[in-house]
Design an enzyme around this catalytic site. Structure first.
Site, mmCIF file in Angstrom:
data_model
loop_
_atom_site.group_PDB
_atom_site.id
_atom_site.type_symbol
_atom_site.label_atom_id
_atom_site.label_comp_id
_atom_site.label_asym_id
_atom_site.label_seq_id
_atom_site.Cartn_x
_atom_site.Cartn_y
_atom_site.Cartn_z
ATOM 1 N N CYS A 174 0.861 -1.175 0.000
ATOM 2 C CA CYS A 174 0.000 0.000 0.000
ATOM 3 C C CYS A 174 0.901 1.230 0.000
ATOM 4 O O CYS A 174 2.089 1.144 0.296
ATOM 5 C CB CYS A 174 -0.899 -0.002 1.224
ATOM 6 S SG CYS A 174 -0.005 0.191 2.773
ATOM 7 N N UNK A 219 -0.891 4.237 5.127
ATOM 8 C CA UNK A 219 -0.762 4.010 6.568
ATOM 9 C C UNK A 219 -0.009 2.731 6.935
ATOM 10 O O UNK A 219 0.815 2.750 7.835
ATOM 11 C CB UNK A 219 -2.129 4.024 7.232
#
Length: 145
Positions: free
Chosen positions: A45, A48
């Site tokens: 990703c 976060u």
């Protein structure tokens, strides 16, 4: 019957029992499974999850660009993984990177045969153009027989 162990012996026993459970970063390549390895892709990703993994983030943002035939692919919500691919982009293996340090990831990528350039724009020497794969065999003079 009870067995009494001295404190140093007890510590050694405890360390031996705990080590296998915590050694998730000791990936050893299965070279038979990795036949035809030609390229790699790090999937992770962009946000976060990666921000919590400082070592992996440093590898992703600073080191990937130095490796020939290794690319980055952002996938929302994905845990960081090194995906090893054949020349035809067939997936050979996935290696989780979350528990690894930057140095461990770099060592693994180099052990797998990826060429590390001195700078992102540096040229790749001809002998490493196919790295980590081996160059295609020269066609045999007797292929047509």
């Amino acid at each position: 019957m009870s067995i009494l162990l001295s404190p140093p012996s007890l510590l050694l026993l405890l360390a031996a029992l705990v080590a296998p459970a915590t050694s998730t970063t000791n990936y050893r390549p299965d070279w038979n499974r990795l036949r035809g390895l030609a390229r790699g892709r790090v999937e992770t990703c962009g946000g976060u999850q990666l921000n919590r993994l400082k070592e992996v983030k440093a590898f992703v943002t600073e080191d990937i660009q130095l490796y020939h035939n290794l690319v980055m692919k952002h996938l929302p919500g994905a845990d960081p993984e090194l995906v090893l691919l054949s020349r035809n982009y067939q997936e050979l293996e996935r290696i989780p990177l979350s528990q690894m340090t930057r140095d461990e990831i770099n060592a693994l990528v180099q052990e797998l045969g990826f060429y590390r350039k001195s700078a992102p724009e540096a040229q790749v020497p001809p002998e490493y153009l196919w790295a980590p794969a081996k160059p295609p065999e020269e066609a045999s003079e007797h292929d047509d027989l």
